[in-house]
Structures are given as C-alpha cells and as structure tokens.
Write a protein that holds these residues in place. Structure first.
Motif, mmCIF file in Angstrom:
data_model
loop_
_atom_site.group_PDB
_atom_site.id
_atom_site.type_symbol
_atom_site.label_atom_id
_atom_site.label_comp_id
_atom_site.label_asym_id
_atom_site.label_seq_id
_atom_site.Cartn_x
_atom_site.Cartn_y
_atom_site.Cartn_z
ATOM 1 N N ALA A 210 0.822 -1.213 0.000
ATOM 2 C CA ALA A 210 0.000 0.000 0.000
ATOM 3 C C ALA A 210 0.854 1.260 0.000
ATOM 4 C CB ALA A 210 -0.940 -0.009 1.205
ATOM 5 N N MET A 211 1.942 1.276 0.778
ATOM 6 C CA MET A 211 2.752 2.487 0.840
ATOM 7 C C MET A 211 3.498 2.720 -0.470
ATOM 8 S SD MET A 211 3.533 5.199 2.471
ATOM 9 C CE MET A 211 3.080 4.974 4.202
ATOM 10 N N ALA A 212 3.979 1.656 -1.087
ATOM 11 C CA ALA A 212 4.651 1.816 -2.382
ATOM 12 C C ALA A 212 3.688 2.406 -3.409
ATOM 13 C CB ALA A 212 5.191 0.472 -2.865
ATOM 14 N N ALA A 213 2.451 1.938 -3.399
ATOM 15 C CA ALA A 213 1.448 2.478 -4.323
ATOM 16 C C ALA A 213 1.157 3.940 -4.024
ATOM 17 C CB ALA A 213 0.166 1.645 -4.241
ATOM 18 N N ALA A 214 1.088 4.283 -2.731
ATOM 19 C CA ALA A 214 0.812 5.666 -2.346
ATOM 20 C C ALA A 214 1.948 6.591 -2.753
ATOM 21 C CB ALA A 214 0.573 5.746 -0.841
ATOM 22 N N LEU A 215 3.179 6.131 -2.587
ATOM 23 C CA LEU A 215 4.328 6.949 -2.973
ATOM 24 C C LEU A 215 4.347 7.179 -4.482
ATOM 25 C CD1 LEU A 215 7.002 5.357 -0.641
ATOM 26 C CD2 LEU A 215 6.302 7.758 -0.608
ATOM 27 N N GLN A 216 3.980 6.163 -5.237
ATOM 28 C CA GLN A 216 3.961 6.295 -6.693
ATOM 29 C C GLN A 216 2.858 7.239 -7.150
ATOM 30 O OE1 GLN A 216 3.451 2.597 -8.845
ATOM 31 N NE2 GLN A 216 4.389 3.432 -10.681
ATOM 32 N N ALA A 217 1.694 7.162 -6.487
ATOM 33 C CA ALA A 217 0.553 7.984 -6.877
ATOM 34 C C ALA A 217 0.581 9.378 -6.265
ATOM 35 C CB ALA A 217 -0.748 7.281 -6.485
ATOM 36 N N GLY A 218 1.377 9.552 -5.192
ATOM 37 C CA GLY A 218 1.392 10.826 -4.498
ATOM 38 C C GLY A 218 0.259 10.993 -3.512
ATOM 39 N N LYS A 219 -0.505 9.928 -3.291
ATOM 40 C CA LYS A 219 -1.612 9.939 -2.329
ATOM 41 C C LYS A 219 -1.981 8.492 -2.031
ATOM 42 C CE LYS A 219 -5.130 10.171 -5.957
ATOM 43 N NZ LYS A 219 -6.297 10.917 -6.495
ATOM 44 N N VAL A 220 -2.738 8.271 -0.963
ATOM 45 C CA VAL A 220 -3.180 6.925 -0.618
ATOM 46 C C VAL A 220 -4.201 6.462 -1.656
ATOM 47 C CG1 VAL A 220 -4.325 5.489 1.114
ATOM 48 C CG2 VAL A 220 -2.725 7.282 1.833
ATOM 49 N N VAL A 221 -3.945 5.308 -2.253
ATOM 50 C CA VAL A 221 -4.812 4.741 -3.282
ATOM 51 C C VAL A 221 -5.079 3.279 -2.952
ATOM 52 C CG1 VAL A 221 -4.032 6.311 -5.104
ATOM 53 C CG2 VAL A 221 -2.792 4.167 -4.705
ATOM 54 N N PRO A 222 -6.143 2.694 -3.512
ATOM 55 C CA PRO A 222 -6.370 1.263 -3.303
ATOM 56 C C PRO A 222 -5.198 0.452 -3.844
ATOM 57 C CG PRO A 222 -8.325 2.317 -4.230
ATOM 58 C CD PRO A 222 -7.221 3.327 -4.300
ATOM 59 N N ALA A 223 -4.851 -0.610 -3.124
ATOM 60 C CA ALA A 223 -3.724 -1.450 -3.533
ATOM 61 C C ALA A 223 -4.033 -2.896 -3.159
ATOM 62 C CB ALA A 223 -2.440 -0.991 -2.848
ATOM 63 N N PRO A 224 -3.516 -3.851 -3.923
ATOM 64 C CA PRO A 224 -3.721 -5.268 -3.582
ATOM 65 C C PRO A 224 -3.198 -5.579 -2.187
ATOM 66 C CG PRO A 224 -2.788 -5.040 -5.791
ATOM 67 C CD PRO A 224 -2.727 -3.681 -5.161
ATOM 68 N N ASP A 225 -3.873 -6.480 -1.507
ATOM 69 C CA ASP A 225 -3.472 -6.896 -0.165
ATOM 70 C C ASP A 225 -3.589 -8.407 -0.089
ATOM 71 O OD1 ASP A 225 -2.809 -7.070 2.491
ATOM 72 O OD2 ASP A 225 -4.748 -6.383 3.233
ATOM 73 N N GLU A 226 -2.563 -9.076 -0.579
ATOM 74 C CA GLU A 226 -2.536 -10.535 -0.610
ATOM 75 C C GLU A 226 -1.786 -11.070 0.609
ATOM 76 O OE1 GLU A 226 -4.208 -12.182 -2.853
ATOM 77 O OE2 GLU A 226 -4.755 -10.359 -3.965
ATOM 78 N N PRO A 227 -2.010 -12.342 0.954
ATOM 79 C CA PRO A 227 -1.263 -12.925 2.072
ATOM 80 C C PRO A 227 0.248 -12.841 1.824
ATOM 81 C CG PRO A 227 -3.075 -14.356 1.436
ATOM 82 C CD PRO A 227 -2.985 -13.286 0.390
ATOM 83 N N THR A 228 1.000 -12.590 2.883
ATOM 84 C CA THR A 228 2.443 -12.449 2.767
ATOM 85 C C THR A 228 3.139 -12.925 4.030
ATOM 86 O OG1 THR A 228 4.264 -10.853 2.513
ATOM 87 C CG2 THR A 228 2.217 -10.019 3.481
ATOM 88 N N ALA A 230 5.482 -11.372 5.206
ATOM 89 C CA ALA A 230 5.718 -10.103 5.909
ATOM 90 C C ALA A 230 4.390 -9.567 6.434
ATOM 91 C CB ALA A 230 6.385 -9.110 4.967
ATOM 92 N N ASP A 231 3.738 -10.350 7.297
ATOM 93 C CA ASP A 231 2.399 -9.989 7.761
ATOM 94 C C ASP A 231 2.390 -8.696 8.561
ATOM 95 O OD1 ASP A 231 3.839 -11.758 9.662
ATOM 96 O OD2 ASP A 231 2.102 -11.433 10.942
ATOM 97 N N GLY A 232 3.490 -8.369 9.213
ATOM 98 C CA GLY A 232 3.556 -7.136 9.987
ATOM 99 C C GLY A 232 3.591 -5.884 9.134
ATOM 100 N N LEU A 233 3.856 -6.039 7.830
ATOM 101 C CA LEU A 233 3.869 -4.901 6.912
ATOM 102 C C LEU A 233 2.601 -4.819 6.078
ATOM 103 C CD1 LEU A 233 7.484 -5.361 5.466
ATOM 104 C CD2 LEU A 233 6.795 -4.141 7.538
ATOM 105 N N ALA A 234 1.717 -5.792 6.225
ATOM 106 C CA ALA A 234 0.576 -5.924 5.327
ATOM 107 C C ALA A 234 -0.568 -4.991 5.704
ATOM 108 C CB ALA A 234 0.096 -7.369 5.317
ATOM 109 N N GLY A 235 -1.490 -4.838 4.776
ATOM 110 C CA GLY A 235 -2.702 -4.064 5.025
ATOM 111 C C GLY A 235 -2.637 -2.672 4.438
ATOM 112 N N GLY A 236 -3.777 -1.967 4.527
ATOM 113 C CA GLY A 236 -3.856 -0.612 4.001
ATOM 114 C C GLY A 236 -3.278 0.412 4.968
ATOM 115 N N ILE A 237 -3.314 1.679 4.536
ATOM 116 C CA ILE A 237 -2.846 2.777 5.376
ATOM 117 C C ILE A 237 -3.917 3.853 5.443
ATOM 118 C CG2 ILE A 237 -0.374 2.423 5.128
ATOM 119 C CD1 ILE A 237 -0.335 4.300 2.794
#
Length: 325
Positions: A210-228, A230-237
C-alpha cells in the motif's frame, strides 16, 4: 518550499530519554557473508533482540510515557505493536485493550496472552481490527494509539537510528522495512538530519504494498493486499497518514520483494547468522540478496532486522522448502 516535517530530531532525542528503562539498546553486527556477496560493508541492526522481539516497543513506550496513567489505551496491530503496548503498559501502569486480527501470527497471540491486557481477536486482517479499535475508542472515550500514524510513535521508532549512527557514524545507506511507514519515517528523519546525502531505502512485500502504491501515486490509493510472510507490513494505510508526506521527504528509493525472496532471506539469516527473523524483518535482507539495490559497492550499509516473532509452523515450512537455485 516543502512544509516542515511533523517530527523533529529533538523529539527523537527526547523520546530516547523517555523510553530508557523500557527499551534496551540492540546490537549492530557486521555480516561478513553478506558483505562478500554484495561487495559492500553490510551491518545488521539486530532489533530482533529487543525484549518484545520487535522495534515496535520503542514507539509504544514513547506514546504511553506521555499519557496520564489513568488513561485507558486501545490499539490495533498485526501483533508487534500490540506486544509493544502490552509490555510498556506493564511498566507504566496503563489499562489496555488490544484488537488483533484473528489471523495474526499464533506466536504473537500467545505472547500477548502473557500480559494483563484485554485481548480481542477481531476480523481477518488489519483493516477490520483497526476499525474495531477506533469504534471502541469513540464509544468509550479511550485513547487510540496507532502503530504508525502518530508523532509519538514515529519519534520512538527513530531512536533506533540514533543507536545506529552512534555505533557507526560513517554509515552511508540504511535499508528499512516499510508497512505503515512509522519506522522508516523515524529513521529517515534522523538520518537526513545527520546528513542529507545518507541514502534511506524502503523495502516492502510486493504482495501487500500500500505504501509503495501511495508513494507512486502521491496519495493513498487502493492497492492489492494478498497474504504475505511479511504480515507485519501488510494491510492498508490511513488516508490521512502523516507517514506518507514524511516518506516523500526522506525516502530515496522504494523496493518491492516477492514471497520467495522473503523466505530465502529468512533461511539465509538462520543458516549464516543462526538468527530467527520474521518475514517483515527479512525484507531488507531479501532486497540485498536479490540484488534489488544498486550503487552499494564499497559503502557502509545498515540493514534493519526489525523483529523475530514468527510462528514455529511458518518457520518449519520455510526451512522444509527447497532452497532457491
């Protein structure tokens, strides 16, 4: 002109004094095998040695130290922030309610049950747990402490960087895992204040970025959230998170790593250094092993290995899998 950042280096210094006695300094270890592979001097900041097994204790302790002891706290977490709040509260005396996804790591849930807190397992991901924690805060007038969208938490996480540059003042690059961005924000603020030319590189799991997508878009945007792993980094912002504009200031690069690379990094750290790291902590190492980060040759580089709280069943599966050729 860019607006000033919401957290200053002075606040990070104040946080370090505030959390003394709760948070312990952690080792900085030269990795000779990784240095040989990468062609740079690679140091590992072993925050997995923290008493709760994760850096999250730093921010949690700084936040609670600034609240009256009669304040009831509610927090949500994939596990490590909740552990930080629980451990800090056992020292500060705050009453605490923790909302954790029912799908959180069994190792983290088991550890939380050892503390005198109210533990609520709710939902199948971070978003549902956060919504419930915010509902409880609004209903009962409790103080919500975000795992990343909170200046006190970010300042506390920044104390990790203070330790790094005290031990290795000539470090030129730091590689840090990114989820909600609290750790990367605190580390980046401190690093750039020391020297604007220090490279701060964020790493996130490609499955939930989610954060990588937000940095690319310049704002918080919807992003895929698949199992990983790295569960401690997962989820939206949060749409209004203060970490996004901070990272826009302090991050030089954002790198994504795949699940196979995370698993390989976890195995490599166990084989080469006999250390157990959770998936979220292994992403900086994964980026290095996969050659995702350029221009490191001859530098002093610090990779933050930020937690160890992985379920034994997950670790067994990773160790049983055939190594990547």
């Amino acid at each position: 002109m860019k607006p000033p950042l919401p957290i200053t280096p002075a606040e990070i210094v104040a946080a370090r004094h505030r959390i003394a006695g709760i948070v312990q300094p952690t080792p900085l270890e030269l990795s000779r095998p990784l240095s040989a592979l990468v062609g740079a001097e690679i140091w590992l900041k072993l925050e997995l040695a923290q008493v709760t097994g994760s850096f999250k204790l730093r921010g949690a302790a700084n936040a609670l130290r600034q609240l009256p002891p009669t304040t009831r706290v509610v927090a949500c977490s994939a596990g490590n922030h909740a552990l930080g709040i629980a451990h800090a509260a056992a020292i500060t005396g705050h009453a605490v309610t923790l909302v954790v996804p029912a799908t959180a790591s069994p190792a983290k849930i088991a550890a939380l049950r050892r503390y005198p807190v109210e533990l609520i397992l709710h939902g199948d991901g971070y978003a549902a747990a956060e919504a419930e924690a915010l509902r409880l805060a609004a209903t009962h007038g409790w103080q919500f402490v975000s795992p990343y969208n909170d200046p006190a938490v970010i300042a506390g996480q920044g104390t990790l960087a203070v330790e790094v540059w005290e031990a290795l003042p000539t470090a030129g690059t730091v590689i840090v895992a990114v989820g909600g961005g609290g750790l990367a924000s605190g580390v980046g603020i401190w690093a750039k204040a020391l020297n604007p030319r220090i490279r701060v590189i964020g790493v996130q799991a490609a499955a939930s970025a989610a954060m990588a997508a937000a940095l690319q878009a310049g704002k918080v945007v919807p992003a895929p959230d698949e199992p990983t792993l790295a569960d401690g980094l997962a989820g939206g912002i949060d749409p209004d998170t203060i970490t996004l504009p901070i990272l826009q200031h302090v991050l030089d690069e954002m790198v994504l790593v795949e699940e196979a690379a995370i698993a390989r990094a976890m195995r490599w750290l166990l084989d080469e250094h006999h250390l157990i790291a959770e998936g979220s902590a292994a992403v900086p190492l994964a980026a290095l092993l996969e050659g995702k980060i350029g221009n490191l040759r001859g530098q002093q580089v610090v990779a933050l290995i930020c937690g160890r709280n992985v379920a034994s069943a997950t670790l067994q599966q990773i160790l049983a899998a055939p190594p990547k050729v």
